[in-house]
Design a protein around this motif. Structure first.
Motif, PDB file in Angstrom:
ATOM      1  N   ASP A  62     -48.215  15.938 -43.708  1.00  0.00           N
ATOM      2  CA  ASP A  62     -48.553  15.060 -44.833  1.00  0.00           C
ATOM      3  C   ASP A  62     -47.771  13.765 -44.711  1.00  0.00           C
ATOM      4  O   ASP A  62     -47.129  13.497 -43.679  1.00  0.00           O
ATOM      5  N   GLU A  63     -47.802  12.937 -45.749  1.00  0.00           N
ATOM      6  CA  GLU A  63     -47.167  11.629 -45.662  1.00  0.00           C
ATOM      7  C   GLU A  63     -45.665  11.728 -45.418  1.00  0.00           C
ATOM      8  O   GLU A  63     -45.093  10.955 -44.640  1.00  0.00           O
ATOM      9  N   LYS A  64     -45.002  12.672 -46.093  1.00  0.00           N
ATOM     10  CA  LYS A  64     -43.558  12.822 -45.915  1.00  0.00           C
ATOM     11  C   LYS A  64     -43.225  13.313 -44.506  1.00  0.00           C
ATOM     12  O   LYS A  64     -42.241  12.885 -43.902  1.00  0.00           O
ATOM     13  N   CYS A  65     -44.045  14.197 -43.994  1.00  0.00           N
ATOM     14  CA  CYS A  65     -43.855  14.698 -42.635  1.00  0.00           C
ATOM     15  C   CYS A  65     -43.949  13.561 -41.619  1.00  0.00           C
ATOM     16  O   CYS A  65     -43.147  13.489 -40.674  1.00  0.00           O
ATOM     17  N   ILE A  66     -44.916  12.664 -41.809  1.00  0.00           N
ATOM     18  CA  ILE A  66     -45.086  11.530 -40.891  1.00  0.00           C
ATOM     19  C   ILE A  66     -43.887  10.584 -40.977  1.00  0.00           C
ATOM     20  O   ILE A  66     -43.387  10.094 -39.950  1.00  0.00           O
ATOM     21  N   VAL A  67     -43.398  10.324 -42.186  1.00  0.00           N
ATOM     22  CA  VAL A  67     -42.205   9.482 -42.339  1.00  0.00           C
ATOM     23  C   VAL A  67     -41.014  10.135 -41.634  1.00  0.00           C
ATOM     24  O   VAL A  67     -40.240   9.456 -40.942  1.00  0.00           O
ATOM     25  N   ASN A  68     -40.870  11.432 -41.768  1.00  0.00           N
ATOM     26  CA  ASN A  68     -39.784  12.142 -41.072  1.00  0.00           C
ATOM     27  C   ASN A  68     -39.896  11.972 -39.563  1.00  0.00           C
ATOM     28  O   ASN A  68     -38.892  11.788 -38.859  1.00  0.00           O
ATOM     29  N   ARG A 103     -51.405   3.899 -50.126  1.00  0.00           N
ATOM     30  CA  ARG A 103     -52.368   3.334 -49.166  1.00  0.00           C
ATOM     31  C   ARG A 103     -53.364   4.383 -48.683  1.00  0.00           C
ATOM     32  O   ARG A 103     -54.517   4.079 -48.398  1.00  0.00           O
ATOM     33  N   SER A 104     -52.893   5.626 -48.581  1.00  0.00           N
ATOM     34  CA  SER A 104     -53.682   6.691 -47.964  1.00  0.00           C
ATOM     35  C   SER A 104     -54.424   7.561 -48.975  1.00  0.00           C
ATOM     36  O   SER A 104     -55.087   8.526 -48.573  1.00  0.00           O
ATOM     37  N   ARG A 105     -54.325   7.238 -50.261  1.00  0.00           N
ATOM     38  CA  ARG A 105     -54.794   8.182 -51.274  1.00  0.00           C
ATOM     39  C   ARG A 105     -56.236   8.638 -51.057  1.00  0.00           C
ATOM     40  O   ARG A 105     -56.537   9.829 -51.030  1.00  0.00           O
ATOM     41  N   ALA A 106     -57.156   7.705 -50.877  1.00  0.00           N
ATOM     42  CA  ALA A 106     -58.572   8.089 -50.768  1.00  0.00           C
ATOM     43  C   ALA A 106     -58.839   8.915 -49.511  1.00  0.00           C
ATOM     44  O   ALA A 106     -59.499   9.956 -49.566  1.00  0.00           O
ATOM     45  N   SER A 107     -58.306   8.468 -48.372  1.00  0.00           N
ATOM     46  CA  SER A 107     -58.588   9.183 -47.125  1.00  0.00           C
ATOM     47  C   SER A 107     -57.853  10.519 -47.071  1.00  0.00           C
ATOM     48  O   SER A 107     -58.368  11.495 -46.514  1.00  0.00           O
ATOM     49  N   ASN A 135     -43.727   6.077 -50.488  1.00  0.00           N
ATOM     50  CA  ASN A 135     -44.618   5.842 -51.633  1.00  0.00           C
ATOM     51  C   ASN A 135     -45.736   4.871 -51.277  1.00  0.00           C
ATOM     52  O   ASN A 135     -46.880   5.025 -51.730  1.00  0.00           O
ATOM     53  N   ARG A 136     -45.411   3.861 -50.486  1.00  0.00           N
ATOM     54  CA  ARG A 136     -46.434   2.897 -50.064  1.00  0.00           C
ATOM     55  C   ARG A 136     -47.494   3.579 -49.203  1.00  0.00           C
ATOM     56  O   ARG A 136     -48.694   3.319 -49.350  1.00  0.00           O
ATOM     57  N   ILE A 137     -47.058   4.451 -48.297  1.00  0.00           N
ATOM     58  CA  ILE A 137     -48.010   5.173 -47.442  1.00  0.00           C
ATOM     59  C   ILE A 137     -48.882   6.103 -48.283  1.00  0.00           C
ATOM     60  O   ILE A 137     -50.106   6.186 -48.071  1.00  0.00           O
ATOM     61  N   ILE A 170     -52.554   6.701 -43.497  1.00  0.00           N
ATOM     62  CA  ILE A 170     -52.609   5.380 -42.868  1.00  0.00           C
ATOM     63  C   ILE A 170     -51.197   4.804 -42.797  1.00  0.00           C
ATOM     64  O   ILE A 170     -50.554   4.553 -43.825  1.00  0.00           O
ATOM     65  N   ILE A 171     -50.725   4.590 -41.570  1.00  0.00           N
ATOM     66  CA  ILE A 171     -49.438   3.926 -41.360  1.00  0.00           C
ATOM     67  C   ILE A 171     -49.646   2.733 -40.444  1.00  0.00           C
ATOM     68  O   ILE A 171     -50.658   2.632 -39.745  1.00  0.00           O
ATOM     69  N   ASP A 172     -48.683   1.812 -40.456  1.00  0.00           N
ATOM     70  CA  ASP A 172     -48.772   0.641 -39.578  1.00  0.00           C
ATOM     71  C   ASP A 172     -47.380   0.297 -39.046  1.00  0.00           C
ATOM     72  O   ASP A 172     -46.395   0.972 -39.349  1.00  0.00           O
ATOM     73  N   TRP A 173     -47.316  -0.756 -38.236  1.00  0.00           N
ATOM     74  CA  TRP A 173     -46.054  -1.097 -37.586  1.00  0.00           C
ATOM     75  C   TRP A 173     -45.012  -1.633 -38.559  1.00  0.00           C
ATOM     76  O   TRP A 173     -43.818  -1.596 -38.263  1.00  0.00           O
ATOM     77  N   ASN A 174     -45.435  -2.128 -39.727  1.00  0.00           N
ATOM     78  CA  ASN A 174     -44.456  -2.527 -40.735  1.00  0.00           C
ATOM     79  C   ASN A 174     -43.641  -1.314 -41.189  1.00  0.00           C
ATOM     80  O   ASN A 174     -42.433  -1.422 -41.432  1.00  0.00           O
ATOM     81  N   ASP A 175     -44.300  -0.164 -41.304  1.00  0.00           N
ATOM     82  CA  ASP A 175     -43.593   1.058 -41.707  1.00  0.00           C
ATOM     83  C   ASP A 175     -42.542   1.436 -40.671  1.00  0.00           C
ATOM     84  O   ASP A 175     -41.398   1.771 -41.023  1.00  0.00           O
ATOM     85  N   PHE A 176     -42.916   1.379 -39.390  1.00  0.00           N
ATOM     86  CA  PHE A 176     -41.947   1.654 -38.318  1.00  0.00           C
ATOM     87  C   PHE A 176     -40.778   0.672 -38.395  1.00  0.00           C
ATOM     88  O   PHE A 176     -39.613   1.072 -38.261  1.00  0.00           O
ATOM     89  N   ASP A 177     -41.089  -0.593 -38.582  1.00  0.00           N
ATOM     90  CA  ASP A 177     -40.080  -1.647 -38.565  1.00  0.00           C
ATOM     91  C   ASP A 177     -39.082  -1.481 -39.713  1.00  0.00           C
ATOM     92  O   ASP A 177     -37.864  -1.568 -39.508  1.00  0.00           O
ATOM     93  N   GLU A 178     -39.579  -1.221 -40.910  1.00  0.00           N
ATOM     94  CA  GLU A 178     -38.693  -1.095 -42.064  1.00  0.00           C
ATOM     95  C   GLU A 178     -37.804   0.144 -41.954  1.00  0.00           C
ATOM     96  O   GLU A 178     -36.621   0.108 -42.314  1.00  0.00           O
ATOM     97  N   LEU A 179     -38.375   1.230 -41.477  1.00  0.00           N
ATOM     98  CA  LEU A 179     -37.568   2.442 -41.312  1.00  0.00           C
ATOM     99  C   LEU A 179     -36.529   2.271 -40.204  1.00  0.00           C
ATOM    100  O   LEU A 179     -35.406   2.780 -40.307  1.00  0.00           O
TER     101      LEU A 179
END
Length: 638
Positions: A285-291, A17-21, A12-14, A319-328
């Motif tokens: 999409d965003e879910k694919c990237i999280v997967n 964060r990524s809505r406009a782009s 959800n955060r991604i 838009i993703i960052d290293w915090n996303d990697f770290d939390e997952l």
């Protein structure tokens, strides 16, 4: 199984964060799509050039502009073992596509360099930049606007990310990634690592080292350790861009050829004319990237993907960052032990269940999204099957419930570790990533004096001179993308491993890369910002106490604040890294590259096509945004 709350929160955060782009990207995608075949927009002289050299029957189909044309974009060369099998693919693909009434054209080739060949050599300083060169080469191949679907032939380190970035810039075109498979198992990874360490100590001759390496890397196919190349293949499976189970089937086998034929014919099926239209821009999409991030953690994959996945996501407006990697990483368990995180190679991993087993386990654990698009349609669970031959056709069967070898692959209920082993460390030295899945717990914290080096060659000179028999943190500076293209520093691994085995507390901190082969020595890599972007690594001096703490996620120089603030940034003569071996051609890349945490990339985020017409903001009331993934699915269902 309900989705894990952390996975849902990060997703959800991604999205927010990524809505406009992302909306801008989807608007570009929608605008590029035409009614009918893509080549229908070409003038007659354009089209005549596009089919001039084709056989009569294919030419007729292209001329009629009714049947789809499938682009073949290949990284074939016969020096690179992983890509040598692609030599025979174009004919196989063309014949398979003709069988279903369509046409395939070889659209273009992309460069494919081998990090194994360039490791520790000047050519390695072009390696990371080759990814974006490949993306641009892909765009050139597709720029003729002749194609309705694409097959992307690539495997190795920068090649798959580059192909995917290029493909996403043509996101309205359906695309399938077609692998070549790994070489057969050679000598064990333990034997290979041992001879390398003995050579670093001077206990093995060059001839012995070469013999060991030749027995490890001995035939056509991908190298069998789980570095970036094979991490790429795992991610393509998880992202739904391979036919299920295609990644690790050996080259030159009947099943391999059958999978290639099936991929070619499926590309026709998912073109607009095939009736099951599924453009690649609506898959990634965003879910694919999280997967994809979850799959990276679950398999102990390459740290290079903390760059590549960021760049891939940005190509799709995400838009993703290293915090996303770290939390997952904190919630995704380690399900595999494949070298360098274990003794087995990818052939053992495949025999034990392979990528499709990992996908099923992560779905069952609620750690990845099932409600995603793939080349098979809606739903990732369609990819939890393994391929077999039925005559000369591929069929897919359900996986066995249990792993074939629990020393290599396990269910989510009995993981090797409760986390993925890829963490973010940060402090007054900047932000960096560490891969600790193969690092013993007693080495998770290293606090020792700094020894600074401005190149890996300087480090090796000191090692060979016997000057490093002590506790220390090696600070390898000026290795970032702006400085010298951010080379991998694998050549340091055997030396550092020898020192650690001798009882010394050692670690490495660098703004360079280490990738999937970083192994058992703690290494804080990709330090961002790099020195040439004002990064604090340039303030470190020999003797400063450096604390690398993987347990708390900290990376600090234990220097009084007033002393730290008074220091001037270190400088180095980098001219030797800017000329020779073609490096002068990439000067513009060094000057324009983004930070490591932004993917070390050169391409901007998508922006609106027409700024006078604002994109829909979207609401939580169920509004469907024109051009969005939801709008695409809604229109597709009609």
């Amino acid at each position: 199984m309900a989705l894990h709350p952390v996975v849902e929160q990060v997703t959800n955060r991604i999205i927010k964060r990524s809505r406009a782009s992302r909306q801008a990207y989807l608007a570009h995608l929608d605008a590029a799509r035409v009614k009918g075949v893509q080549r229908s927009v070409l003038a007659c002289t354009n089209l005549a050039h596009g089919f001039a050299a084709f056989p009569a029957n294919d030419k007729l189909k292209l001329r009629e502009a009714k049947q789809p044309s499938v682009a073949i974009v290949s990284s074939y060369n016969d020096m690179l073992s992983a890509h040598q099998p692609f030599e025979a693919y174009p004919k196989v693909i063309k014949d398979a596509v003709r069988e279903v009434g369509a046409v395939a054209q070889f659209a273009g080739g992309v460069p494919a360099m081998c990090d194994g060949v360039t490791q520790g050599q000047p050519g390695m300083e072009l390696s990371l930049f080759s990814r974006d060169t490949i993306a641009m080469s892909t765009a050139i191949a597709l720029s003729h606007n002749m194609f309705d679907a694409s097959l992307y032939l690539g495997i190795c380190d920068k090649i798959v990310p580059g192909l995917l970035i290029g493909a996403l810039h043509f996101g309205h075109i359906p695309g399938i990634f077609v692998p070549g498979g790994p070489m057969a198992t050679g000598i064990s990874n333990k034997e290979k690592a041992a001879v390398r360490q003995r050579y670093a100590k001077g206990e093995a001759t060059r001839e012995e080292l070469l013999e060991g390496e030749a027995k490890a890397y001995h035939s056509a196919g991908t190298c069998t350790f789980y570095g970036t190349a094979n991490s790429n293949q795992m991610l393509m499976e998880m992202m739904g861009l391979h036919l299920p189970g295609a990644a690790f089937v050996h080259p030159d086998t009947p099943l391999r050829e059958a999978l290639t034929r099936a991929a070619a014919q499926h590309a026709v099926k998912i073109s607009q004319q095939g009736g099951e239209y599924m453009p690649i821009g609506h898959i990634v999409d965003e879910k694919c990237i999280v997967n994809a991030i979850a799959a990276l953690h679950a398999t102990g994959g390459s740290t290079n993907h903390t760059l590549h996945l960021v760049a891939i996501a940005r190509a799709a407006g995400i838009i993703i960052d290293w915090n996303d990697f770290d939390e997952l990483s904190k919630v995704v368990p380690l399900l595999t032990r494949v070298y360098p995180n274990g003794d087995a190679d990818v052939n053992y991993f495949q025999a034990a269940g392979g990528p499709t087993f990992v996908i099923r386990e992560l779905l069952d654990a609620g750690l990845v999204h099932d409600d995603v698009n793939t080349i098979l349609g809606r739903g990732l669970r369609n990819h939890c099957k393994e391929p077999f031959l039925d005559g000369d056709k591929v069929v897919w069967r359900d996986l066995p419930e249990q792993s074939g070898d629990e020393s290599v692959l396990r269910k989510h209920t009995n993981p090797f570790s409760d986390n993925g082993g890829l963490i973010l460390v940060q402090g007054n030295l900047g932000r960096a990533v560490m891969k600790i899945s193969a690092v013993k717990k007693e080495h998770h914290i290293v606090e020792a004096p700094a020894l600074t080096f401005d190149s890996q060659e300087d480090f090796m000179h000191a090692y060979k001179a016997g000057k490093l028999n002590r506790d220390f943190v090696a600070v390898i500076r000026f290795q970032g993308p702006r400085a010298n293209g951010m080379p991998e520093l694998h050549a340091l691994t055997p030396a550092l491993a020898n020192l650690q085995d001798s009882g010394y507390h050692v670690a490495m901190v660098t703004d360079g890369r280490m990738s999937g082969a970083s192994g058992k020595v703690p290494a804080a890599i990709h330090v961002s910002p790099e020195i040439l972007a004002g990064g604090p690594l340039g303030l470190v001096r020999d003797g400063d106490i450096i604390r690398v703490d993987a347990t708390q996620g900290t990376l600090d120089a234990l220097v009084p604040e007033d002393v730290w603030a008074a220091r001037k940034m270190a400088t180095a003569d980098l001219s030797s890294s800017h000329i020779g071996m073609g490096r002068e051609l990439f000067d513009v890349f060094r000057k324009s590259v983004s930070a490591a945490e932004e993917g070390a990339a050169h391409f901007p985020l998508p922006s609106p096509i027409d700024t006078t017409v604002p994109l829909h903001e979207g609401t939580d009331s169920g509004e469907i945004m024109p051009g969005s993934d939801e709008d695409f699915l809604f229109r597709k269902s009609k």
